[in-house]
Design an enzyme around this catalytic site. Structure first.
Site, PDB file in Angstrom:
ATOM      1  N   GLY A   1       6.676   1.253 -12.437  1.00  0.00           N
ATOM      2  CA  GLY A   1       5.822   0.303 -13.148  1.00  0.00           C
ATOM      3  C   GLY A   1       5.470  -0.858 -12.238  1.00  0.00           C
ATOM      4  O   GLY A   1       6.267  -1.261 -11.395  1.00  0.00           O
TER       5      GLY A   1
ATOM      6  N   GLY B   1       0.196   3.818 -14.522  1.00  0.00           N
ATOM      7  CA  GLY B   1       0.631   3.348 -13.196  1.00  0.00           C
ATOM      8  C   GLY B   1       2.043   3.790 -12.841  1.00  0.00           C
ATOM      9  O   GLY B   1       2.702   3.178 -12.002  1.00  0.00           O
TER      10      GLY B   1
ATOM     11  N   ASP C   1       8.265  12.746  -3.247  1.00  0.00           N
ATOM     12  CA  ASP C   1       8.605  11.338  -3.421  1.00  0.00           C
ATOM     13  C   ASP C   1      10.112  11.154  -3.602  1.00  0.00           C
ATOM     14  O   ASP C   1      10.726  10.263  -3.016  1.00  0.00           O
ATOM     15  CB  ASP C   1       7.833  10.810  -4.637  1.00  0.00           C
ATOM     16  CG  ASP C   1       8.015   9.333  -4.810  1.00  0.00           C
ATOM     17  OD1 ASP C   1       7.620   8.596  -3.895  1.00  0.00           O
ATOM     18  OD2 ASP C   1       8.598   8.916  -5.839  1.00  0.00           O
TER      19      ASP C   1
ATOM     20  N   THR D   1       0.869  -1.178   0.000  1.00  0.00           N
ATOM     21  CA  THR D   1       0.000   0.000   0.000  1.00  0.00           C
ATOM     22  C   THR D   1       0.909   1.233   0.000  1.00  0.00           C
ATOM     23  O   THR D   1       2.122   1.106   0.036  1.00  0.00           O
ATOM     24  CB  THR D   1      -0.862   0.059   1.271  1.00  0.00           C
ATOM     25  OG1 THR D   1      -0.016   0.398   2.383  1.00  0.00           O
ATOM     26  CG2 THR D   1      -1.523  -1.276   1.574  1.00  0.00           C
TER      27      THR D   1
ATOM     28  N   LYS E   1      13.027   9.309  -1.284  1.00  0.00           N
ATOM     29  CA  LYS E   1      13.932   8.261  -1.780  1.00  0.00           C
ATOM     30  C   LYS E   1      15.388   8.586  -1.467  1.00  0.00           C
ATOM     31  O   LYS E   1      16.125   7.712  -1.004  1.00  0.00           O
ATOM     32  CB  LYS E   1      13.748   8.092  -3.290  1.00  0.00           C
ATOM     33  CG  LYS E   1      12.436   7.425  -3.643  1.00  0.00           C
ATOM     34  CD  LYS E   1      12.237   7.404  -5.133  1.00  0.00           C
ATOM     35  CE  LYS E   1      10.984   6.645  -5.506  1.00  0.00           C
ATOM     36  NZ  LYS E   1      10.594   6.874  -6.892  1.00  0.00           N
TER      37      LYS E   1
END
Ligand code: ADP
Ligand code: ASP
Ligand code: MG
Length: 815
Positions: A797, A664, A678, A555, A682
C-alpha cells in the site's frame, strides 16, 4: 567624542546618505562626532578596473569614469537644493577631470605604479566625503570637513601603508582640540606619507581610519555602521541561519576578522584596544537593531564558540624532504624568502618530525612564492634533499573562533567529525596555543557545505537539515511528499530535523530548488521543470553539494537503481523502495554496501521487504548484537495475500488481480508479483541481510502460474491469460477447500536453501489467519529457537510504503 564610520553600502546613493544624515544628526545632539565615510559602494572596485584598463591601453576606462561621474552627480542633485547645486556639481567635475588626467597618463605610459594606483583609488573617498559633507552643511552650517591625508601619516608601502602613530596621534589630537564643530566629516581609507604623497590603508581600510581617529582622541566609542546587524556567527550571505553576536571580546573579533569576517577590517581593533575603547557594529538600514558590542569586558560564556569564519582563494605550499630534518633554520629560511617577497603567511603547520612544513597563502601570491622558494632551496633540491615545493591552489581556510574554547574538551573532535560526516576533506589543520581558534584547510567547493554544517552543529541547537532529492513521484512518491508536508513542523520542533525536498523528478521532468521546494506547489513546479535526465540529476546533486543530502528512489526502475553508486561516492545517502539493486548480482549489492561504509553515506532500503514494517531494521539489530539467523519463514507478498484472501467462488482470479492493481497493491507489472519473482527478491534480501551470500538463481521458484501466463509479454495479454486459465486457479481453490486449508504464497530459508511457492496452509499455522494484504515473517535464530521472532502487519500500500521510506529518511537524520 565618538567616531562613526559609514561603509560603502551605507553611502551608496542619495537615499542611503539621507539615512546616514538622520542617524548622525540625532546622535550629534549628545556628542561631538567624527564621521568617517567610505567610497560609494563598488566605486573603489570601479577605480581599480579603470586604472587596470588604462594601463593596458584599453580606452574603455573612460566609460568606467563616466559611470563614476554619473553616480556622484546624481547624488548631489538629490541631496542639495537646485539653487545651491552649481558649486558642488562643478567641484565634482573638477575632481573627475583630475582623475581622468591621471588615467590618461597611465594610458599613455601603459603603466600603473603602486603609488599612482593609490592616488587613483583615493578618489572614491574624496568624492563621497565631499558630497556627504555638503549634504551635512544643509542641516548644520557649522559641520566641518577634514581631509584625512593631512592627519594620518604612513610609510610609503603603497596599497597597504603602515601608520606612523607617533606622528599621526599628535596631529589628530592637535587638530581636534582646537576644532569647535559638532560634526566633522572625513574620508576613510586614505592617508599620506610625511612628504605628502597619497597612500591607502588597504582594501576595507575605512574601518581602520576610524579606529585610528578614535584611538588618538580617546573617543568614548567607535561605531562601525554597515549593511548587516552586527558581527554574525558566520557570514550571513553564506549561512542563512547565522545570527548577530551581541557581545564579543576584542581578541575574538580580531580573530574572526582575521579569518575573513569582512565586516571588520582586521587592523581596526589595535588602536582602540590599547585605549579600551568599545566598538559597536550597527546596521544603517536597521538602526534599532542591537548590533555587536566589542570590548574587553563581558565575555559571554554561553557558547565557547563565538563564530565561524573563512578565507577563500588559499594556496597550500608544502616543503618536505629528508633534508628538512634536524637542519636548523629551514623554516627560518622559508619565512625569510616569503617575507622578502612581501607574501603574507596566513596559516602554518609543521609535522613534529620537521620532515615537512606547510603554509597557507593567498592564491594571488602562489606563483611568486613557488618560484622564490624553489630558487632559495635550489641546492637542496638539486641534491634530492628537499623536494620542489608542492603547490595546491583553490583551497579555503575555515576557522572556529572563541576565547573560551580552551576550557572545553572535544571541540576540535566535534568540528572534524562534523566535517567528516559530510565528506569534507581536510587538507591541513592548525590550532593556536591560545586556542582562540581552530582552523582547517578544505577544498573551496566544500566551503558552503562546511560552514553551514558547522554552524548547524555549534549554533542551531543541533537542528539538522536534511536535503532530499526525490526520484519517482507516482502513488507512493506523492504520499511520501504529502507525509513530509504534514510532519515538517513536528520534526523541526521535536526531533530538530529540518526536512527539505530540494528536487523532485518523474520520468519526464525534474525540478530543483536549492532553498527547498514549496511543497504545496511541487506538482505545478515539476510540470514546468526541465526535461528529466538521470545523468543531469546526478550532476546537479553533486554541484549543489548540500550537507546531509539524501537520494530517495521511489521508482521500480532498473536504470535508476544503477545510479546509486554515484550518489554514495559523493557521500549522498540513498534511501530506496526499489528492490532491484539489493536483489541484483551479489557483487553489485555488496559493492553498494561497501561504498556506503567507505563514504559514510547510509544506504537504506527498509521498504524492500514488507513495505513499512520494520523487518530489515530488526534483522540488522539481531545480527549486530551477535545473533544468527537459521531459518526464515514468511509471507512477503501483500499483493498475493490480498489476491488469495479475496479469491473465492464469487470473485474470479482475474478480477481480484485487477482490483489489487487498482488499489496499488501490486507492482506496475503484476506478473512480477504473481510469478513469485517479487517474493524471491524479498527473501533474497533478507537472506543477504542475515549475512549469507546468495544469488536470485539460488532461490527455487515453484510458480503457480501456468506457462501460458508466464510467457505473456505485456499487461493486456497477461490479464487475458488469467481469464483463459480460470480453471487452473479454481482448481487450486477447490483443492485448498478440500484440505481445509488456505492458499498462501510462502518464502522459506532453511539449511542454506531457499524457495518460494504457493502452499496449502492448515488451520494451526500462524500464517492461516493472515488478513488482507498483511505480511508475516518469522525469524528462527540462535536466540529465538522454538518461538520465532515474528513481525506481522500491512505489507503493501502506498501510505505504509511511503511511511517506511520516511522512517529511513529519519534514520539517516539520526545517524
Ligand atoms: P562596509 O562597506 O559597510 O564596510 P563590508 O562589505 O566591508 O561593509 O562588510 C559587511 C559585509 O561583511 C556583510 O555584508 C557581510 O556580507 C560580510 N561578512 C562576512 N562575514 C561576516 C560576519 N561574520 N558577520 C557579519 N558580516 C560578515
Ligand atoms: N573604499 C575602500 C574599499 O572599498 C575602503 C573601504 O570601503 O573601507 O576597499
Ligand atoms: Mg568594510
Amino acid at each position: 567624542m565618538k567616531v562613526l564610520k559609514f561603509g560603502g553600502t551605507s553611502v551608496a546613493n542619495a537615499q542611503n546618505i539621507k539615512l546616514v544624515l538622520d542617524i548622525v544628526l540625532n546622535k550629534a545632539k549628545q556628542d561631538k562626532l567624527i564621521v568617517v565615510v567610505s567610497a560609494f559602494t563598488k566605486v573603489t572596485d570601479l577605480l581599480v578596473l579603470a586604472s587596470q584598463k588604462a594601463a593596458s591601453n584599453d580606452e574603455s576606462f573612460k566609460e568606467v569614469v563616466a559611470k563614476i561621474e554619473k553616480n556622484h552627480l546624481d547624488a548631489i542633485k538629490e541631496l542639495i537644493p537646485v539653487s545651491e547645486q552649481s558649486g558642488s556639481l562643478s567641484h565634482i567635475k573638477r575632481i573627475i577631470n583630475h582623475l581622468e588626467t591621471l588615467l590618461d597618463g597611465c594610458f599613455l605610459l601603459g603603466e600603473l605604479s603602486p603609488r599612482t594606483s593609490d592616488t587613483i583609488l583615493s578618489f572614491g573617498e574624496l568624492l563621497s566625503s565631499y558630497i556627504i559633507a555638503e549634504a551635512f552643511k544643509q542641516h548644520d552650517k557649522n559641520s566641518g570637513y577634514k581631509d584625512s591625508r593631512e592627519l594620518i601619516k604612513t610609510n610609503n608601502n603603497f596599497g597597504k601603508a603602515a601608520v606612523n602613530f607617533e606622528i599621526t596621534n599628535p596631529l589628530i589630537s592637535d587638530y581636534f582640540t582646537s576644532n569647535e564643530a559638532q560634526i566633522v566629516i572625513m574620508p576613510g581609507f586614505i592617508a599620506s606619507t610625511t612628504d605628502g604623497i597619497g597612500t591607502t590603508l588597504g582594501r576595507g581600510g575605512s574601518d581602520y581610519s576610524a579606529a585610528i581617529l578614535a584611538g588618538a582622541l580617546d573617543a568614548t566609542e567607535l561605531e562601525i555602521w554597515t549593511d548587516v546587524n552586527g558581527m554574525f556567527t558566520a557570514n550571513p550571505k553564506i549561512v542563512k541561519q547565522a545570527q548577530p553576536i551581541a557581545t564579543i571580546s576584542y581578541q575574538e573579533a580580531m580573530e574572526l576578522s582575521h579569518f575573513g569576517a569582512k565586516v571588520l577590517y582586521p587592523p581596526t581593533i589595535q588602536p582602540v584596544l590599547r585605549k579600551n575603547i568599545p566598538i559597536l557594529i550597527k546596521n544603517t538600514f536597521e538602526p534599532e537593531a542591537e548590533g555587536t558590542y566589542i570590548s574587553n569586558q563581558d565575555i559571554s560564556h554561553a557558547n565557547p564558540v563565538k563564530g565561524i569564519s573563512h578565507i577563500d582563494s588559499i594556496t597550500l605550499i608544502t616543503l618536505e624532504g629528508p633534508g628538512m630534518i634536524g637542519v636548523a633554520g629551514s623554516s627560518k629560511r622559508l619565512f625569510e624568502v616569503l617575507s622578502h617577497e612581501s607574501i603574507n603567511v596566513i596559516f602554518i603547520t609543521q609535522a613534529s618530525s620537521e620532515h615537512s612544513i606547510c603554509i597557507g597563502i593567498l592564491n594571488v601570491d602562489a606563483d611568486n612564492a613557488e618560484n622564490a622558494i624553489n630558487k632559495a632551496f635550489a641546492n637542496e633540491i638539486a641534491q634530492n634533499k628537499i623536494d620542489p615545493c608542492i603547490v595546491e591552489k583553490n583551497l579555503c581556510i575555515i576557522a572556529l573562533v572563541g576565547e573560551n574554547m580552551k576550557n572545553h574538551q572535544g571541540l576540535s573532535g566535534r568540528m572534524f567529525s562534523t566535517l567528516g560526516k559530510n565528506n569534507v576533506n581536510i587538507r591541513a589543520i592548525a590550532q593556536g596555543a591560545s586556542e582562540r581558534n581552530i582552523s582547517a584547510v578544505i577544498n573551496e567547493r566544500d566551503v558552503k557545505k562546511a560552514l553551514n554544517t558547522l554552524h548547524e552543529n555549534f549554533f542551531e541547537e543541533n537542528t539538522k537539515q536534511l536535503n532530499l532529492f526525490v526520484m519517482g513521484v507516482g502513488n507512493v512518491g506523492e504520499k511520501f511528499i504529502e507525509q513530509i508536508s504534514q510532519q515538517k513542523k513536528f520534526l523541526k520542533d521535536n526531533l530538530k530535523i529540518n526536512l527539505r525536498v530540494v528536487a523532485v523528478s518523474n520520468s519526464r521532468k525534474m525540478y530543483f530548488d536549492e532553498e527547498g521546494i514549496p511543497l504545496k506547489e511541487w506538482k505545478s513546479l515539476l510540470e514546468n521543470g526541465e526535461k528529466a535526465d538521470k545523468e543531469g540529476f546526478i550532476a546537479k546533486v553533486k554541484s549543489l553539494n548540500l550537507r546531509n543530502s539524501i537520494f530517495v528512489d521511489i521508482t521500480a526502475n532498473q536504470e535508476v537503481s544503477e545510479t546509486y553508486q554515484h550518489y554514495l561516492k559523493q557521500n549522498v545517502a540513498v534511501v530506496t523502495c526499489n528492490k532491484i539493486a539489493c536483489s541484483s548480482g551479489y557483487e553489485n549489492y555488496n559493492n553498494l554496501k561497501q561504498l556506503s561504509q567507505k563514504y559514510n553515506a547510509p544506504f537504506l532500503f527498509e521498504t524492500n521487504v514488507g513495505a513499512g514494517l520494520p523487518i530489515i531494521d530488526t534483522l540488522k539489530h539481531l545480527i549486530a548484537s551477535g545473533d544468527k539467523v537459521n531459518k526464515i519463514q514468511a509471507v512477503l507478498s501483500g499483493s498475493l495475500n490480498f489476491i488469495f484472501n479475496n479469491f473465492d467462488e464469487n470473485n474470479s482470479f482475474h478480477d481480484v488481480v485487477q482490483e489489487a492493481g487498482v488499489q496499488g497493491f501490486t507492482e506496475p507489472d503484476p506478473k512480477i508479483d504473481l510469478s513469485g519473482v517479487d517474493v524471491a527478491r524479498k527473501i533474497l534480501i533478507l537472506i543477504r541481510e542475515s549475512g549469507y551470500k546468495m544469488a536470485i538463481e539460488d532461490i527455487k521458484n515453484n510458480s503457480f502460474l501456468p506457462k501460458e501466463c508466464m510467457d505473456t509479454t505485456n499487461n493486456d495479454d497477461f490479464f487475458k491469460s488469467l481469464i483463459a486459465n480460470a480453471d487452473h486457479f479454481e482448481n487450486l481453490l477447490a483443492e485448498a477447500k478440500a484440505k481445509e486449508s488456505r492458499l498462501k504464497f510462502v518464502a522459506t530459508f532453511e539449511n542454506g536453501k531457499a524457495g518460494v511457492g504457493l502452499e496449502f496452509i492448515p488451520k494451526e499455522s500462524p500464517f492461516y489467519n493472515l488478513e488482507g494484504k498483511d505480511n508475516i515473517v518469522q525469524f528462527f535464530t540462535d536466540r529465538y529457537v522454538d518461538q520465532p521472532l515474528l513481525i506481522k502487519g500491512a505489507g503493501a500500500g502506498a501510505a505504509v510504503t511511503a511511511s517506511g521510506i520516511f522512517a529511513d529518511v529519519i534514520r539517516v537524520g539520526n545517524i
